[in-house]
Write an enzyme that holds these catalytic residues in place. Structure first.
Site, short mmCIF file in Angstrom:
data_model
loop_
_atom_site.label_atom_id
_atom_site.label_comp_id
_atom_site.label_asym_id
_atom_site.label_seq_id
_atom_site.Cartn_x
_atom_site.Cartn_y
_atom_site.Cartn_z
N LYS A 277 0.90 -1.13 0.07
CA LYS A 277 -0.04 -0.03 -0.04
C LYS A 277 0.93 1.35 -0.03
O LYS A 277 1.75 1.49 0.76
CB LYS A 277 -0.98 0.05 1.13
CG LYS A 277 -1.99 -1.27 1.40
CD LYS A 277 -2.82 -1.02 2.53
CE LYS A 277 -3.65 -2.04 2.52
NZ LYS A 277 -4.96 -2.12 1.38
N ARG A 353 -9.48 -12.24 1.29
CA ARG A 353 -10.48 -13.32 0.62
C ARG A 353 -9.71 -14.53 0.61
O ARG A 353 -10.36 -15.78 0.79
CB ARG A 353 -10.68 -12.92 -0.75
CG ARG A 353 -9.44 -12.85 -1.83
CD ARG A 353 -9.83 -12.36 -2.85
NE ARG A 353 -10.19 -10.69 -2.61
CZ ARG A 353 -10.38 -9.78 -3.60
NH1 ARG A 353 -10.74 -10.23 -5.09
NH2 ARG A 353 -10.53 -8.55 -3.38
#
Length: 505
Positions: A277, A353
């Site tokens: 990020k 996920r």
């Protein structure tokens, strides 16, 4: 905090109530100010001296607008007027906002005994009583755990609901448990990542089991390896902190009519991995990437105290960090989940996920009637729905409708999104069974489709993407700024209402 019901209307109620703070809700009138008939009834009860300061301070009765008065030598000594907006638009949401504003004003005034007088004629009485009590309890919440010197505050000891029948008082006994669950979720989300570690989440689950009853099964790395949880462990392998797979169980005292599983994403910090990020990506806020786990643990705490009949609840959290190291997963790696499916990693920042994949496989093996997962899963959901609604995907119309109704009842808005099967083509991999991300368009939908691959066919399942709702910089509705605890109230309402089963469409 104790909740009391006073069935009498305002003038009569004041003859029997001797607290120090009264909050009164006023509608807007036809002009730019409070409704005149309402105001006249109030001044008749409390004295004509209200009219002049109201006009001087330009109180307009806009939604959640508040104005406080000190009444020296009078009872109550503090009067709080709260705006309700136009009568036609007044609903439970407006009631919550008004009671939250009143409660915050009462705390600012140092009041110990607060009475709430709101016009409830157009609302269902039981739902209104619950909304008033919950908003008044939660609104003054302030997390000062990490300050060197906590700000002194006086919270109300009692909250009296004027105009609410005494028969509703027993139902308010559970409000404290639900609010405590919300507050636990807020504390977990707001805690820094050097405090809210995977071990801390495991310790929290252990404390719930110890203090309120329940069973805790904690799977360590070796246990997860034995179960073939390659997707979850692939995310965890870059961190120095050991992963903790948490399985908390609440069992009712009597027979079990329904079994449900709540699964929460538990990334206690998300660096993005090798897809790091960057500036502007809010990396400093990635402590809240475990908002799903906070919600299900908060629900577990509330349910363990409430002890609903007939429903067995399992709470699953695959807790870990997503970090960078010589052992971290690479873009391009292929992992094998516990159901045997292989996953090509084309983005290490789509890690939640992967952890949920193995958690969902584990959850389905418990043979429940329904599985619901909550996750701060995608920025795409925030772009689609903003910060006031969470996305809902489900293979079951019955389950989706029950969750939507529970969210609406609790002031936590959900919006059902499509599970469009044709979009799954975006997850196709040349080398594995699927990739962990699809194309940018429809990113929240492809994320839900990815998760569905790890749910047993025909089993009722719902996915809630709470990325936009888990945190509020400025406060939202009846919730103060910071961690919101979103999802706890919806889950508890859904489970306690008995609408916990469903079938696929």
């Amino acid at each position: 905090m104790e909740f009391r019901c006073i069935p009498d209307a305002l003038p009569t109620a004041l003859q029997h109530w001797q607290g120090d703070c009264l909050a009164v809700g006023l509608f807007q009138g036809s002009e730019d100010g409070p409704d005149q008939p309402q105001l006249e009834r109030l001044t008749a009860a409390l004295g004509q001296s209200l009219a002049e300061p109201l006009q001087r301070r330009r109180f307009k009765a806009k939604p959640a607008e508040s104005l406080s008065f000190d009444r020296l030598g009078a009872t109550p000594q503090t009067l709080i007027l709260v705006g309700l907006g136009k009568p036609a638009s007044f609903c439970l949401t407006g009631l919550r906002q008004a009671c939250a504003a009143a409660s915050q004003a009462a705390v600012a005034a140092g009041c110990r005994h607060l009475a709430l007088a709101m016009p409830l004629e157009a609302l269902e009485a039981g739902a209104a009583a619950q909304a008033m009590a919950g908003a008044a309890r939660l609104a003054p919440y302030s997390d000062q755990r990490f300050k060197g010197e906590a700000e002194p505050r006086t919270l109300p000891e009692t909250i009296s609901l004027i105009g609410v029948a005494a028969s509703f008082e027993p139902s308010l006994a559970g409000v404290g448990a639900i609010c405590a669950g919300v507050e636990l979720a807020r504390q977990l989300v707001a805690a820094p990542p050097n405090v809210a570690t995977p071990q801390h989440l495991a310790d929290t689950a252990a404390a719930i089991a110890r203090d309120f009853g329940g069973e805790l099964k904690l799977l360590e790395r070796a246990d997860c390896e034995a179960l073939g949880m390659g997707a979850y462990l692939g995310v965890a392998q870059g961190s120095d902190l050991a992963p903790k797979f948490i399985h908390f169980t609440y069992r009712p005292a009597g027979s079990v009519q329904r079994r449900v599983v709540l699964v929460g994403k538990g990334l206690t910090f998300d660096s993005g991995g090798y897809n790091l990020k960057t500036a502007g990506s809010q990396i400093e806020m990635m402590k809240y990437d475990m908002g799903g786990s906070a919600a299900v643990l908060g629900a577990a705490r509330a349910l363990a105290e409430l002890k609903p009949d007939g429903v067995e609840v399992h709470v699953i959290v695959a807790a870990c960090e997503n970090m960078i190291s010589g052992g971290a997963v690479h873009p391009g790696d292929i992992l094998t989940a516990s159901n045997g499916k292989t996953i090509e990693i084309n983005n290490t920042d789509a890690e939640g996920r992967l952890t949920l994949a193995d958690a969902l496989v584990y959850a389905c093996k418990l043979e429940p009637d329904a599985v619901v997962d909550l996750a701060t899963l995608t920025g795409a959901c925030v772009i689609a729905l903003g910060e006031e609604m969470a996305g809902l995907w489900s293979n079951s119309d019955g389950l989706a409708d029950a969750l939507l109704a529970a969210g609406q009842a609790e002031g936590e808005d959900l919006w059902r999104m499509p599970l469009r099967s044709s979009y799954k083509a975006g997850l196709k991999s040349q080398y594995a069974d699927l990739k962990n991300t699809g194309p940018r368009p429809g990113g929240s939908i492809t994320a839900a489709l990815f998760l569905q691959d790890f749910v047993t066919p025909k089993l009722a399942w719902a996915h809630l993407d709470i990325a936009g709702t888990v945190w509020s910089d400025k406060g939202r509705g009846a919730d103060p700024a910071g961690a919101t605890g979103f999802g706890v109230r919806t889950l508890v309402h859904w489970i306690c209402s008995g609408a916990t089963s469903g079938t696929t469409a």
